[in-house]
Design a protein around this motif. Sequence first.
Motif, PDB file in Angstrom:
ATOM      1  N   ILE A  49      16.732  -4.429  -7.731  1.00 43.09           N
ATOM      2  CA  ILE A  49      15.957  -4.302  -6.838  1.00 43.09           C
ATOM      3  C   ILE A  49      14.420  -4.296  -7.222  1.00 43.09           C
ATOM      4  N   THR A  50      13.609  -5.600  -6.704  1.00 40.44           N
ATOM      5  CA  THR A  50      11.520  -5.843  -7.216  1.00 40.44           C
ATOM      6  C   THR A  50      11.172  -5.279  -4.640  1.00 40.44           C
ATOM      7  N   ILE A  51      10.462  -4.457  -4.982  1.00 42.57           N
ATOM      8  CA  ILE A  51       9.686  -3.841  -4.372  1.00 42.57           C
ATOM      9  C   ILE A  51       8.585  -4.672  -4.521  1.00 42.57           C
TER      10      ILE A  51
ATOM     11  N   LEU B 274       6.079   4.199  -0.568  1.00 42.45           N
ATOM     12  CA  LEU B 274       6.723   5.108  -0.936  1.00 42.45           C
ATOM     13  C   LEU B 274       8.222   5.966  -0.571  1.00 42.45           C
ATOM     14  N   GLY B 275       8.511   5.156   0.856  1.00 40.33           N
ATOM     15  CA  GLY B 275       9.506   6.010   1.339  1.00 40.33           C
ATOM     16  C   GLY B 275      11.130   5.194   1.255  1.00 40.33           C
ATOM     17  N   ALA B 276      10.953   3.741   0.068  1.00 39.47           N
ATOM     18  CA  ALA B 276      11.459   2.985  -0.422  1.00 39.47           C
ATOM     19  C   ALA B 276      12.025   3.786  -1.376  1.00 39.47           C
ATOM     20  N   ILE B 277      11.139   3.807  -2.382  1.00 40.97           N
ATOM     21  CA  ILE B 277      11.411   4.543  -4.269  1.00 40.97           C
ATOM     22  C   ILE B 277      11.421   5.623  -3.559  1.00 40.97           C
ATOM     23  N   GLU B 278      11.310   6.822  -2.883  1.00 43.37           N
ATOM     24  CA  GLU B 278      12.288   7.631  -2.605  1.00 43.37           C
ATOM     25  C   GLU B 278      13.694   8.020  -2.457  1.00 43.37           C
ATOM     26  N   VAL B 279      14.159   6.737  -2.006  1.00 46.77           N
ATOM     27  CA  VAL B 279      15.550   6.969  -1.931  1.00 46.77           C
ATOM     28  C   VAL B 279      16.359   6.282  -3.059  1.00 46.77           C
ATOM     29  N   LEU B 280      15.236   5.177  -3.805  1.00 42.01           N
ATOM     30  CA  LEU B 280      15.970   4.121  -4.337  1.00 42.01           C
ATOM     31  C   LEU B 280      15.662   5.904  -6.211  1.00 42.01           C
TER      32      LEU B 280
ATOM     33  N   GLY C 278      17.077  -8.005  -5.464  1.00 45.13           N
ATOM     34  CA  GLY C 278      17.550  -7.449  -4.301  1.00 45.13           C
ATOM     35  C   GLY C 278      15.742  -7.054  -4.171  1.00 45.13           C
ATOM     36  N   VAL C 279      14.955  -7.915  -3.013  1.00 46.20           N
ATOM     37  CA  VAL C 279      13.235  -7.853  -3.039  1.00 46.20           C
ATOM     38  C   VAL C 279      13.682  -7.026  -1.155  1.00 46.20           C
ATOM     39  N   ILE C 280      12.497  -5.873  -1.728  1.00 39.19           N
ATOM     40  CA  ILE C 280      11.803  -4.979  -0.517  1.00 39.19           C
ATOM     41  C   ILE C 280      10.716  -5.304  -0.374  1.00 39.19           C
ATOM     42  N   ALA C 281      10.482  -6.561   1.139  1.00 42.49           N
ATOM     43  CA  ALA C 281       8.842  -7.182   0.515  1.00 42.49           C
ATOM     44  C   ALA C 281       8.339  -6.396   1.782  1.00 42.49           C
TER      45      ALA C 281
ATOM     46  N   GLU D 120      16.653   9.269  -5.158  1.00 44.56           N
ATOM     47  CA  GLU D 120      17.061   9.853  -4.820  1.00 44.56           C
ATOM     48  C   GLU D 120      19.349   8.999  -5.388  1.00 44.56           C
ATOM     49  N   LEU D 121      19.073   7.749  -5.367  1.00 39.65           N
ATOM     50  CA  LEU D 121      20.207   7.150  -5.693  1.00 39.65           C
ATOM     51  C   LEU D 121      20.355   6.322  -6.739  1.00 39.65           C
ATOM     52  N   GLY D 122      19.441   6.406  -7.712  1.00 37.78           N
ATOM     53  CA  GLY D 122      19.091   6.693  -9.552  1.00 37.78           C
ATOM     54  C   GLY D 122      19.115   4.837  -9.362  1.00 37.78           C
ATOM     55  N   ILE D 123      18.888   4.305  -8.803  1.00 38.89           N
ATOM     56  CA  ILE D 123      18.736   2.989  -8.398  1.00 38.89           C
ATOM     57  C   ILE D 123      17.526   2.589  -9.684  1.00 38.89           C
ATOM     58  N   THR D 124      17.492   1.593 -10.910  1.00 37.87           N
ATOM     59  CA  THR D 124      16.583   0.990 -10.947  1.00 37.87           C
ATOM     60  C   THR D 124      16.259   0.352 -10.385  1.00 37.87           C
ATOM     61  N   TYR D 125      14.393  -0.354 -10.763  1.00 40.61           N
ATOM     62  CA  TYR D 125      13.827  -0.628  -9.471  1.00 40.61           C
ATOM     63  C   TYR D 125      12.008  -1.417 -10.202  1.00 40.61           C
ATOM     64  N   ASN D 126      12.054  -2.748  -9.566  1.00 34.41           N
ATOM     65  CA  ASN D 126      10.952  -2.937 -10.526  1.00 34.41           C
ATOM     66  C   ASN D 126      10.189  -2.991  -8.906  1.00 34.41           C
ATOM     67  N   VAL D 127       8.243  -2.912  -9.878  1.00 34.15           N
ATOM     68  CA  VAL D 127       7.542  -2.849  -8.857  1.00 34.15           C
ATOM     69  C   VAL D 127       6.042  -4.083  -8.861  1.00 34.15           C
ATOM     70  N   ILE D 128       5.560  -4.821  -7.641  1.00 39.60           N
ATOM     71  CA  ILE D 128       4.793  -5.650  -7.922  1.00 39.60           C
ATOM     72  C   ILE D 128       4.055  -5.479  -6.914  1.00 39.60           C
ATOM     73  N   GLN D 129       2.664  -5.104  -7.948  1.00 39.19           N
ATOM     74  CA  GLN D 129       1.642  -4.581  -6.315  1.00 39.19           C
ATOM     75  C   GLN D 129       0.798  -5.999  -5.787  1.00 39.19           C
TER      76      GLN D 129
END
Length: 326
Positions: A174-176, A191-197, A233-236, A199-208
């Motif tokens: 997932i990329t946020i 912050l809400g999104a990364i809290e859950v990820l 997966g993208v959370i925009a 907790e679930l141990g899901i690797t994610y990337n972040v673009i500012q």
Amino acid sequence: MKTIKDVARMAEVSVATVSRVINESGYVNVDTRKRVEAAIKEINYTPNEVARSLYKRKSKLIGLLLPDITNPFFPQLARGVEDRMQEHGYRLIFGNSDENEVKELDYIRTFVQNNIIGVISSTNYPESDIYQKLKIPIVFLDRTSDDNPSVYADVREGGRIAAREIVDRGSKRITILQGPAHIKPAQDRYLGAIEVLDELGITYNVIQTSSFSYTDAEQWAKEIFDKYIDTDGVIASNDIIATAVLREAYRLGKAVPEDVQIIGFDDIPLSSLLSPSLSTIRQPAYDMGREAAGLLIKLIEQDKVDEKIIQLPVSFVERETTRRKN
């Protein structure tokens, strides 16, 4: 445009008499008042609200300050404010700050010069001296403040919901898109999104990102797939950015939602018209505007205010850029 002189001429009275009728000041006999009111109605005369408020020292004008009127989310807020205000006989003066503190200050000064009696502001600077020095009621909209009444959506929970939904539907890489650092709601939803990820141990990337604008959205959409080509997966940060991501995915030959799922934020009207239509987190923008207007009216009219901080819920809108849950 008809003037007060036109009313006076039609009613066969002096301008001073018309002014007394309009401003409800001084004696005017019943027959004369009826003639003036009939003339006003016949020629559809509208008094200058600013001049009238200055004369009576009592205004019905409200200042509404928004950060970016080109973002479809904010006209929805504005419509909610306007509808509620009109129901109670108030009128709006509008300012578009472009998220610029200097421009924002200039609009606040303009509001004050026009004798406004309250302000609704979607500012990024709620703790600024601009607001601390105002001697009139203020309500912050889509923003929070420790010291002033505020109306906003639970965007942190929105970030959590987005993360849970995209994981439950099978995304693992997932990329946020984080959203502008100076806009608190953007950071709260991130912050809400990364809290859950986390907790679930899901690797994610972040673009500012530095804005929510159409102009910049394309470059960030390209950056996602340039840097993280295997993103599924993208959370925009909002629906505008999500739309650019959807377009870039198709340009690269990626199937949505089979190869990559996309979740936006806001649920602007465009979201349901896209093909495929955009799954998103809905903020009740119109209701937020109405709540802010209602709260400000109570403060102005010194009615009892039970809650000065109003938080509205958000919800997931399932459309076609996410897969069905198993």
